[in-house]
Design a protein around this motif. Structure first.
Motif, PDB file in Angstrom:
ATOM      1  N   ARG A 114       0.907  -1.005   0.015  1.00 27.49           N
ATOM      2  CA  ARG A 114      -0.113   0.099  -0.135  1.00 27.49           C
ATOM      3  C   ARG A 114       0.890   1.283  -0.036  1.00 27.49           C
ATOM      4  O   ARG A 114       2.015   1.103   0.216  1.00 27.49           O
ATOM      5  CB  ARG A 114      -0.778   0.040   1.270  1.00 27.49           C
ATOM      6  N   CYS A 115       0.339   2.411  -0.393  1.00 28.47           N
ATOM      7  CA  CYS A 115       0.705   3.577  -0.304  1.00 28.47           C
ATOM      8  C   CYS A 115       1.008   4.062   1.024  1.00 28.47           C
ATOM      9  O   CYS A 115      -0.231   4.166   1.986  1.00 28.47           O
ATOM     10  CB  CYS A 115       0.184   4.418  -1.019  1.00 28.47           C
ATOM     11  N   LEU A 116       1.986   4.374   1.856  1.00 30.60           N
ATOM     12  CA  LEU A 116       2.003   4.446   3.305  1.00 30.60           C
ATOM     13  C   LEU A 116       1.408   5.913   3.515  1.00 30.60           C
ATOM     14  O   LEU A 116       1.025   6.109   4.725  1.00 30.60           O
ATOM     15  CB  LEU A 116       3.286   4.387   3.756  1.00 30.60           C
ATOM     16  N   ARG A 117       1.302   6.677   2.642  1.00 29.80           N
ATOM     17  CA  ARG A 117       0.677   8.063   2.804  1.00 29.80           C
ATOM     18  C   ARG A 117      -0.972   7.951   2.640  1.00 29.80           C
ATOM     19  O   ARG A 117      -1.550   8.433   3.970  1.00 29.80           O
ATOM     20  CB  ARG A 117       1.313   8.973   1.415  1.00 29.80           C
ATOM     21  N   CYS A 118      -1.423   7.404   1.729  1.00 33.57           N
ATOM     22  CA  CYS A 118      -3.007   7.477   1.717  1.00 33.57           C
ATOM     23  C   CYS A 118      -3.665   6.050   1.814  1.00 33.57           C
ATOM     24  O   CYS A 118      -4.895   6.003   1.766  1.00 33.57           O
ATOM     25  CB  CYS A 118      -3.221   7.964   0.365  1.00 33.57           C
ATOM     26  N   SER A 119      -2.894   4.979   1.997  1.00 32.53           N
ATOM     27  CA  SER A 119      -3.440   3.541   2.321  1.00 32.53           C
ATOM     28  C   SER A 119      -4.120   3.072   0.927  1.00 32.53           C
ATOM     29  O   SER A 119      -4.728   2.008   1.079  1.00 32.53           O
ATOM     30  CB  SER A 119      -4.234   3.522   3.229  1.00 32.53           C
ATOM     31  N   THR A 143       4.985   6.775  -1.027  1.00 32.65           N
ATOM     32  CA  THR A 143       3.924   7.597  -1.888  1.00 32.65           C
ATOM     33  C   THR A 143       3.414   7.008  -3.166  1.00 32.65           C
ATOM     34  O   THR A 143       4.211   6.344  -3.644  1.00 32.65           O
ATOM     35  CB  THR A 143       4.364   9.160  -2.244  1.00 32.65           C
ATOM     36  N   CYS A 144       2.371   7.158  -3.553  1.00 32.99           N
ATOM     37  CA  CYS A 144       1.777   6.676  -4.674  1.00 32.99           C
ATOM     38  C   CYS A 144       1.655   7.692  -5.865  1.00 32.99           C
ATOM     39  O   CYS A 144       2.126   8.908  -5.561  1.00 32.99           O
ATOM     40  CB  CYS A 144       0.220   6.008  -4.744  1.00 32.99           C
ATOM     41  N   ALA A 145       1.338   7.697  -6.958  1.00 38.60           N
ATOM     42  CA  ALA A 145       1.415   8.686  -8.146  1.00 38.60           C
ATOM     43  C   ALA A 145       0.448   9.741  -7.817  1.00 38.60           C
ATOM     44  O   ALA A 145       0.882  10.910  -7.979  1.00 38.60           O
ATOM     45  CB  ALA A 145       0.919   7.980  -9.412  1.00 38.60           C
ATOM     46  N   ARG A 146      -0.655   9.447  -7.009  1.00 32.53           N
ATOM     47  CA  ARG A 146      -1.727  10.451  -6.621  1.00 32.53           C
ATOM     48  C   ARG A 146      -1.208  11.273  -5.712  1.00 32.53           C
ATOM     49  O   ARG A 146      -1.195  12.397  -5.626  1.00 32.53           O
ATOM     50  CB  ARG A 146      -3.219   9.610  -6.074  1.00 32.53           C
ATOM     51  N   CYS A 147      -0.346  10.787  -4.575  1.00 32.25           N
ATOM     52  CA  CYS A 147       0.018  11.410  -3.711  1.00 32.25           C
ATOM     53  C   CYS A 147       1.130  12.388  -3.918  1.00 32.25           C
ATOM     54  O   CYS A 147       1.490  13.471  -3.338  1.00 32.25           O
ATOM     55  CB  CYS A 147       0.461  10.408  -2.374  1.00 32.25           C
ATOM     56  N   ARG A 148       1.883  12.049  -4.992  1.00 36.92           N
ATOM     57  CA  ARG A 148       2.990  12.631  -5.462  1.00 36.92           C
ATOM     58  C   ARG A 148       2.334  14.190  -6.158  1.00 36.92           C
ATOM     59  O   ARG A 148       2.925  15.296  -6.119  1.00 36.92           O
ATOM     60  CB  ARG A 148       3.873  12.065  -6.706  1.00 36.92           C
TER      61      ARG A 148
HETATM   62 ZN   LIG Z   1      -0.758   7.710  -1.953  1.00 39.93          ZN
END
Ligand SMILES: [Zn+2]
Ligand SMILES: [Zn+2]
Length: 260
Positions: free
Chosen positions: A60-65, A78-83
């Protein structure tokens, strides 16, 4: 000694009999398939509909799960969306996706005055491996309801979840601080798309008493903003923004369920 042991086993036997009588008079049912008095780990879900199946698994993305890969692949910071559009909280944790038993638990708690479901929620949370470390020494901040909605519902489900978390991890030194308030009434998020959700809750929160919060906590205090369901993460992000703008830097987020 022998007598004491006997007393203890008598007490266990008595409570077992009592719970069987209660089950007979007020049968529990599996909330998904209706099976009467399920005898597994959960009070309101049978073995077959076991909530553990709904725990969020995979990388998972640790930022947004958000789930970014299958189980076994490492988590990503981070995932693409969080970046592109990072949320205001630093990292997050959720128990499961908004399906099956996890969905049913969230609905029972929010709309059916279902405080009885908290025991099952706690059992499920204890199964989530990173949870104990995630909550260590945190200050839990429930997402506030507007007073008009709280008046109507009678309780804030996020506050109940905070208490459930503290009970699940009694040695994690958790504190609960109701330091946020909702300063305007916002329509429910459930009928809006992602873009409108962000606008809908923008600047909807404030510290109830900024001076008192700054006196009680310092920059290093780790806050975890707590909600029942995370959808676009707009609400949790706005709450984190409110804390960060007041000078608190260490702000994370938790939701029981995540709508993917
Ligand atoms: Zn994310
Ligand atoms: Zn069932």
């Amino acid at each position: 000694m022998e007598n004491m042991e006997k007393t203890v086993s008598d007490k266990i036997a008595a409570s077992e009999i009592l719970s069987r009588i209660v089950d007979f008079l007020f049968p529990r049912r599996c909330l998904l398939c209706g099976k009467v008095n399920p005898d597994g780990k959960y009070l309101h879900f049978c073995e077959r509909c076991s909530p553990e199946a709904d725990i969020l698994r995979g990388a998972r993305c640790l930022r947004c799960s958000e789930i970014v890969g299958t189980e076994g692949i490492p988590d990503t910071p981070t995932c693409a969306r969080c970046r592109d559009d990072p949320p205001w909280f630093n990292k997050s944790l959720v128990v499961g996706s908004f399906t099956n038993a996890v969905r049913q638990m969230s609905i029972e708690l929010k709309y059916r005055n279902g405080t009885y479901i908290l025991a099952d929620m706690s059992r499920l949370l204890a199964e989530v491996r990173p949870a104990r470390a995630f909550f260590d020494k945190a200050v839990l901040v429930p997402v506030p309801l507007h007073y008009s909605r709280k008046l109507k519902r009678g309780y804030n489900q996020s506050e109940l979840i905070c208490r459930m978390i503290a009970k699940t991890f009694p040695d994690a030194n958790l504190r609960i601080a109701k330091i946020l308030k909702r300063i305007r009434r916002t329509p429910t998020q459930t009928t809006l798309d992602r873009e409108h959700r962000a606008g809908n809750v923008r600047n909807a929160f404030a510290l109830s008493n900024e001076k008192a919060a700054k006196a009680a906590f310092d920059k290093a205090t780790r806050f975890v903003v707590v909600d029942d369901v995370m959808t676009s993460s707009a609400t949790l992000s706005e709450c984190a923004k409110t804390l960060k703008r007041a000078g608190f830097k260490n702000v994370d987020a938790f939701a029981f369920a995540r709508r993917l």
